[in-house]
Design a protein around this motif. Structure first.
Motif, PDB file in Angstrom:
ATOM      1  N   ASN A 195       0.840  -1.193   0.000  1.00  0.00           N
ATOM      2  CA  ASN A 195       0.000   0.000   0.000  1.00  0.00           C
ATOM      3  C   ASN A 195       0.877   1.246   0.000  1.00  0.00           C
ATOM      4  O   ASN A 195       2.093   1.171   0.172  1.00  0.00           O
ATOM      5  CB  ASN A 195      -0.985  -0.012   1.178  1.00  0.00           C
ATOM      6  N   VAL A 196       0.247   2.379  -0.187  1.00  0.00           N
ATOM      7  CA  VAL A 196       0.971   3.637  -0.339  1.00  0.00           C
ATOM      8  C   VAL A 196       1.826   3.963   0.879  1.00  0.00           C
ATOM      9  O   VAL A 196       2.947   4.455   0.741  1.00  0.00           O
ATOM     10  CB  VAL A 196      -0.027   4.792  -0.624  1.00  0.00           C
ATOM     11  N   THR A 197       1.327   3.673   2.061  1.00  0.00           N
ATOM     12  CA  THR A 197       2.064   4.044   3.271  1.00  0.00           C
ATOM     13  C   THR A 197       3.330   3.221   3.480  1.00  0.00           C
ATOM     14  O   THR A 197       4.250   3.671   4.150  1.00  0.00           O
ATOM     15  CB  THR A 197       1.174   3.933   4.530  1.00  0.00           C
ATOM     16  N   LEU A 198       3.383   2.028   2.889  1.00  0.00           N
ATOM     17  CA  LEU A 198       4.543   1.154   3.082  1.00  0.00           C
ATOM     18  C   LEU A 198       5.477   1.105   1.872  1.00  0.00           C
ATOM     19  O   LEU A 198       6.580   0.588   1.970  1.00  0.00           O
ATOM     20  CB  LEU A 198       4.073  -0.263   3.402  1.00  0.00           C
ATOM     21  N   ALA A 199       5.027   1.611   0.746  1.00  0.00           N
ATOM     22  CA  ALA A 199       5.779   1.449  -0.501  1.00  0.00           C
ATOM     23  C   ALA A 199       7.183   2.049  -0.443  1.00  0.00           C
ATOM     24  O   ALA A 199       8.144   1.418  -0.899  1.00  0.00           O
ATOM     25  CB  ALA A 199       4.996   2.050  -1.665  1.00  0.00           C
ATOM     26  N   ALA A 200       7.316   3.230   0.107  1.00  0.00           N
ATOM     27  CA  ALA A 200       8.634   3.875   0.150  1.00  0.00           C
ATOM     28  C   ALA A 200       9.620   3.056   0.976  1.00  0.00           C
ATOM     29  O   ALA A 200      10.775   2.868   0.576  1.00  0.00           O
ATOM     30  CB  ALA A 200       8.520   5.292   0.691  1.00  0.00           C
ATOM     31  N   ASP A 201       9.163   2.563   2.123  1.00  0.00           N
ATOM     32  CA  ASP A 201      10.035   1.742   2.965  1.00  0.00           C
ATOM     33  C   ASP A 201      10.401   0.437   2.272  1.00  0.00           C
ATOM     34  O   ASP A 201      11.562   0.011   2.290  1.00  0.00           O
ATOM     35  CB  ASP A 201       9.365   1.428   4.305  1.00  0.00           C
ATOM     36  N   LEU A 202       9.415  -0.189   1.658  1.00  0.00           N
ATOM     37  CA  LEU A 202       9.650  -1.447   0.944  1.00  0.00           C
ATOM     38  C   LEU A 202      10.647  -1.248  -0.193  1.00  0.00           C
ATOM     39  O   LEU A 202      11.590  -2.023  -0.353  1.00  0.00           O
ATOM     40  CB  LEU A 202       8.317  -1.992   0.417  1.00  0.00           C
ATOM     41  N   VAL A 224       1.177   0.820  -6.934  1.00  0.00           N
ATOM     42  CA  VAL A 224       2.202   1.038  -5.915  1.00  0.00           C
ATOM     43  C   VAL A 224       3.222  -0.096  -5.949  1.00  0.00           C
ATOM     44  O   VAL A 224       4.431   0.137  -5.852  1.00  0.00           O
ATOM     45  CB  VAL A 224       1.552   1.168  -4.516  1.00  0.00           C
ATOM     46  N   ALA A 225       2.759  -1.326  -6.110  1.00  0.00           N
ATOM     47  CA  ALA A 225       3.681  -2.468  -6.198  1.00  0.00           C
ATOM     48  C   ALA A 225       4.562  -2.335  -7.434  1.00  0.00           C
ATOM     49  O   ALA A 225       5.761  -2.629  -7.389  1.00  0.00           O
ATOM     50  CB  ALA A 225       2.901  -3.774  -6.233  1.00  0.00           C
ATOM     51  N   ILE A 226       3.978  -1.872  -8.527  1.00  0.00           N
ATOM     52  CA  ILE A 226       4.758  -1.685  -9.750  1.00  0.00           C
ATOM     53  C   ILE A 226       5.773  -0.561  -9.559  1.00  0.00           C
ATOM     54  O   ILE A 226       6.897  -0.645 -10.058  1.00  0.00           O
ATOM     55  CB  ILE A 226       3.829  -1.453 -10.950  1.00  0.00           C
ATOM     56  N   SER A 227       5.422   0.454  -8.805  1.00  0.00           N
ATOM     57  CA  SER A 227       6.376   1.529  -8.507  1.00  0.00           C
ATOM     58  C   SER A 227       7.570   1.017  -7.712  1.00  0.00           C
ATOM     59  O   SER A 227       8.708   1.433  -7.951  1.00  0.00           O
ATOM     60  CB  SER A 227       5.679   2.650  -7.722  1.00  0.00           C
ATOM     61  N   VAL A 228       7.312   0.121  -6.770  1.00  0.00           N
ATOM     62  CA  VAL A 228       8.406  -0.501  -6.012  1.00  0.00           C
ATOM     63  C   VAL A 228       9.332  -1.247  -6.974  1.00  0.00           C
ATOM     64  O   VAL A 228      10.556  -1.124  -6.910  1.00  0.00           O
ATOM     65  CB  VAL A 228       7.856  -1.447  -4.920  1.00  0.00           C
ATOM     66  N   LEU A 229       8.724  -2.001  -7.884  1.00  0.00           N
ATOM     67  CA  LEU A 229       9.511  -2.721  -8.889  1.00  0.00           C
ATOM     68  C   LEU A 229      10.395  -1.765  -9.680  1.00  0.00           C
ATOM     69  O   LEU A 229      11.580  -2.031  -9.887  1.00  0.00           O
ATOM     70  CB  LEU A 229       8.590  -3.500  -9.834  1.00  0.00           C
ATOM     71  N   PHE A 230       9.846  -0.638 -10.115  1.00  0.00           N
ATOM     72  CA  PHE A 230      10.639   0.320 -10.891  1.00  0.00           C
ATOM     73  C   PHE A 230      11.831   0.853 -10.103  1.00  0.00           C
ATOM     74  O   PHE A 230      12.919   1.040 -10.657  1.00  0.00           O
ATOM     75  CB  PHE A 230       9.782   1.484 -11.382  1.00  0.00           C
TER      76      PHE A 230
END
Length: 112
Positions: free
Chosen positions: A26-33, A62-68
């Motif tokens: 989710n958005v709140t955890l994406a940056a940390d992940l 958001v998951a795809i953003s983490v991948l990028f």
């Protein structure tokens, strides 16, 4: 398997050269992940990796953003991405965003 990040809704684990995302990003955890994955990629001695999002059941950009973020870290370190595994919901979202070539052939899609 080693846990790099754990939260009640999502975790990031690593085994050999595979990063496993489990749960819904989710958005709140994406940056940390993303940051923890990048930190691992910057420190690893592996020259190739696999990203496994098979256990992410909710389609989310958001998951795809983490991948990028992880892909950028790989490019910076010249780490080959052997494969990207997506769950069916994430795969449908990636197809809508026309990312099929990247998901199916990450090494060739990332050549610049």
């Amino acid at each position: 398997m080693t846990a790099l990040f754990t939260h009640p809704s999502v975790s990031l684990n690593v085994e050999d050269a595979v990063l496993f995302v489990v749960g819904d990003v989710n958005v709140t955890l994406a940056a940390d992940l993303a940051a923890i994955g990048v930190k691992w990629l910057q420190a690893t001695e592996h020259t190739s990796v696999i990203f496994d999002f098979n256990q992410v059941n909710k389609a989310s950009s958001v998951a795809i953003s983490v991948l990028f973020e992880w892909l950028r870290a790989c490019q910076t370190r010249d780490i080959d991405v052997q494969a990207i595994h997506f769950s069916a919901p994430l795969r449908r979202l990636a197809s809508l965003a026309e990312l099929d070539n990247l998901i199916d052939h990450p090494a060739s899609a990332l050549v610049v």
